[in-house]
Design an enzyme around this catalytic site. Structure first.
Site, PDB file in Angstrom:
ATOM      1  N   ALA A   1       0.502  -7.222   4.496  1.00 21.83           N
ATOM      2  CA  ALA A   1       0.049  -7.934   3.296  1.00 21.83           C
ATOM      3  C   ALA A   1       0.194  -9.436   3.511  1.00 21.83           C
ATOM      4  O   ALA A   1      -0.720 -10.216   3.194  1.00 21.83           O
ATOM      5  CB  ALA A   1       0.860  -7.492   2.083  1.00 21.83           C
TER       6      ALA A   1
ATOM      7  N   ASP B   1      -2.562  -1.970   9.682  1.00 17.79           N
ATOM      8  CA  ASP B   1      -2.699  -1.960   8.219  1.00 17.79           C
ATOM      9  C   ASP B   1      -3.271  -3.265   7.667  1.00 17.79           C
ATOM     10  O   ASP B   1      -3.524  -3.361   6.469  1.00 17.79           O
ATOM     11  CB  ASP B   1      -1.326  -1.735   7.559  1.00 17.79           C
ATOM     12  CG  ASP B   1      -0.781  -0.338   7.789  1.00 17.79           C
ATOM     13  OD1 ASP B   1      -1.578   0.582   8.095  1.00 17.79           O
ATOM     14  OD2 ASP B   1       0.447  -0.146   7.655  1.00 17.79           O
TER      15      ASP B   1
ATOM     16  N   LYS C   1       0.841  -1.207   0.000  1.00 16.99           N
ATOM     17  CA  LYS C   1       0.000   0.000   0.000  1.00 16.99           C
ATOM     18  C   LYS C   1       0.871   1.250   0.000  1.00 16.99           C
ATOM     19  O   LYS C   1       2.017   1.240   0.466  1.00 16.99           O
ATOM     20  CB  LYS C   1      -0.948   0.034   1.203  1.00 16.99           C
ATOM     21  CG  LYS C   1      -0.290   0.019   2.599  1.00 16.99           C
ATOM     22  CD  LYS C   1       0.204   1.363   3.132  1.00 16.99           C
ATOM     23  CE  LYS C   1       0.951   1.243   4.441  1.00 16.99           C
ATOM     24  NZ  LYS C   1       1.840   2.332   4.762  1.00 16.99           N
TER      25      LYS C   1
HETATM   26  P1  ATP Z   1       4.376  -0.932   9.284  1.00 17.56           P
HETATM   27  O1  ATP Z   1       3.269  -1.893   8.892  1.00 17.56           O
HETATM   28  O2  ATP Z   1       4.758  -1.018  10.732  1.00 17.56           O
HETATM   29  O3  ATP Z   1       4.223   0.433   8.719  1.00 17.56           O
HETATM   30  P2  ATP Z   1       6.255  -1.393   7.227  1.00 17.56           P
HETATM   31  O4  ATP Z   1       5.216  -1.440   6.178  1.00 17.56           O
HETATM   32  O5  ATP Z   1       7.209  -0.249   7.194  1.00 17.56           O
HETATM   33  O6  ATP Z   1       5.651  -1.521   8.647  1.00 17.56           O
HETATM   34  P3  ATP Z   1       6.819  -4.223   7.229  1.00 17.56           P
HETATM   35  O7  ATP Z   1       7.386  -4.769   5.960  1.00 17.56           O
HETATM   36  O8  ATP Z   1       5.426  -4.578   7.551  1.00 17.56           O
HETATM   37  O9  ATP Z   1       7.113  -2.687   7.222  1.00 17.56           O
HETATM   38  O10 ATP Z   1       7.826  -4.703   8.407  1.00 17.56           O
HETATM   39  C1  ATP Z   1       7.906  -4.104   9.661  1.00 17.56           C
HETATM   40  C2  ATP Z   1       8.586  -5.086  10.620  1.00 17.56           C
HETATM   41  O11 ATP Z   1       7.685  -6.162  10.860  1.00 17.56           O
HETATM   42  C3  ATP Z   1       9.849  -5.750  10.079  1.00 17.56           C
HETATM   43  O12 ATP Z   1      10.988  -5.057  10.462  1.00 17.56           O
HETATM   44  C4  ATP Z   1       9.799  -7.144  10.681  1.00 17.56           C
HETATM   45  O13 ATP Z   1      10.604  -7.250  11.844  1.00 17.56           O
HETATM   46  C5  ATP Z   1       8.385  -7.382  11.095  1.00 17.56           C
HETATM   47  N1  ATP Z   1       7.686  -8.439  10.321  1.00 17.56           N
HETATM   48  C6  ATP Z   1       6.891  -9.365  10.840  1.00 17.56           C
HETATM   49  N2  ATP Z   1       6.376 -10.150   9.874  1.00 17.56           N
HETATM   50  C7  ATP Z   1       6.855  -9.713   8.712  1.00 17.56           C
HETATM   51  C8  ATP Z   1       6.673 -10.128   7.358  1.00 17.56           C
HETATM   52  N3  ATP Z   1       5.898 -11.161   7.031  1.00 17.56           N
HETATM   53  N4  ATP Z   1       7.298  -9.409   6.394  1.00 17.56           N
HETATM   54  C9  ATP Z   1       8.068  -8.360   6.732  1.00 17.56           C
HETATM   55  N5  ATP Z   1       8.288  -7.956   7.988  1.00 17.56           N
HETATM   56  C10 ATP Z   1       7.684  -8.601   8.985  1.00 17.56           C
END
Ligand code: ATP
Length: 307
Positions: free
Chosen positions: A111, A143, A11
């Site tokens: 996601a 989210d 997103k």
């Molecule tokens: P947020 O949803 O907090 O805004 P983001 O979109 O910036 O986060 P994500 O890719 O969701 O980032 O990852 C945030 C943190 O969640 C990562 O640093 C990781 O430690 C943890 N995490 C847990 N599950 C997952 C996953 N399936 N994929 C990526 N990161 C994950």
């Protein structure tokens, strides 16, 4: 049922107004979510207990430690939560194939959690309703409900209260990931600090989302460009000054507008159309400012079984 595959999109927050800090430690938000065509895949097969493997973005070389493969992974927690709520035993062999960079402000973990709910609902035959899955999604993260819904939606509360919005217009973007991941709590903390010091304004204006929604419904990219905003951009820039250079690079490459996506460090550069996005992506890839550059479009559907 043998093996089930589900996909869910990244997103971009086309509008993100952050209100005051609530008593529960979350901020009250008004956001406009746009699901874009960068998808993670979750595969669920029968298993004995839960096992999880992760391949793709953020799993090898740089950022290898970003995506956990144990209970800290949102997919693992989604599986446990769905199993408890459906009264089934949490048995599944799960595999995530990531295209969405982790900790990039693109809701990659959310996601994956949404895709896992959809895949495991099918694998286990839980018969959960859409409303049941949305309620579980909200428990997993702010989210995650949007990752289930996809398209364009208005987000309220801490983002978990989603109202789908009809969006007629396709928009094309270049996503540029600038540098290593940024922690979402750290960016909110910096926003609180900047507001306490009087360096950025406080409070969210709920009406500010309206022009963004109107532009996504029918407007040309220029209308959207004029309306987009992100209250987390200033704190992300304060924590990561290099993001300023990334935003300038996007503007110099001809972006109609560029903003930090969510808590960063992704820069979302709006293009006039698909060809413009391809040209911009090629130019931005050559600047050396971005770790990864991808062209995407939105809106796309939320988490669903792969056909
Ligand atoms: P947020 O949803 O907090 O805004 P983001 O979109 O910036 O986060 P994500 O890719 O969701 O980032 O990852 C945030 C943190 O969640 C990562 O640093 C990781 O430690 C943890 N995490 C847990 N599950 C997952 C996953 N399936 N994929 C990526 N990161 C994950």
């Amino acid at each position: 049922m043998s093996t089930v595959v589900a996909r869910a999109p990244a997103k971009v927050n086309v509008h993100l107004a952050v209100g005051p800090l609530r008593q529960d430690g979350f901020h009250e938000l008004r956001t406009v979510y746009l699901a874009v065509s960068l998808l993670d895949t979750v595969t669920a097969a029968p298993g004995d207990g839960l096992t999880l493997t992760v391949t793709g973005e953020g799993t090898g070389g740089r950022g290898a430690d970003l995506v956990p493969t144990d209970r800290r992974n949102l997919v693992w927690r989604a599986a446990e939560l769905l199993a408890v709520s459906a009264g089934v035993s949490p048995d599944a062999t799960l595999a995530i194939d990531k295209s969405i960079p982790a900790a990039a402000g693109l809701a990659g973990g959310s996601a994956d959690a949404a895709a896992a709910l959809v895949a495991l609902d099918a694998l286990w035959g839980t018969g959960a309703s859409r409303a049941d899955l949305l309620a579980l999604a909200a428990q997993l993260g702010s989210d995650v409900p949007f990752s289930l819904v996809g398209g364009v939606a208005l987000g309220a509360g801490r983002g978990e209260q989603v109202t789908p919005v009809l969006a007629g217009t396709r928009t094309d973007w270049v996503l540029g990931i600038a540098g290593e991941g940024l922690s979402t709590p750290a960016v909110y903390g910096e926003l609180d600090r900047l507001r306490a010091a009087g360096q950025v304004p406080g409070g969210a204006d709920p009406a500010a989302a309206d022009p963004v929604l109107a532009a996504l419904r029918s407007g040309p990219p220029a209308a959207l460009a004029a309306a987009m905003s992100n209250d987390l951009q200033a704190p992300a820039l304060a924590l990561r000054p290099g993001l300023g250079r990334a935003l300038r690079a996007a503007t110099e490459a001809g972006a109609v507008a560029a903003l930090v996506s969510g808590s960063g460090p992704t820069v979302a550069a709006l293009a006039d159309d698909e060809r413009h996005a391809s040209r911009m992506a090629a130019e931005l890839a050559g600047t050396g400012v971005f770790r990864t550059v991808a062209t995407v479009h939105g809106p796309v559907p939320g988490a669903r079984l792969a056909s």
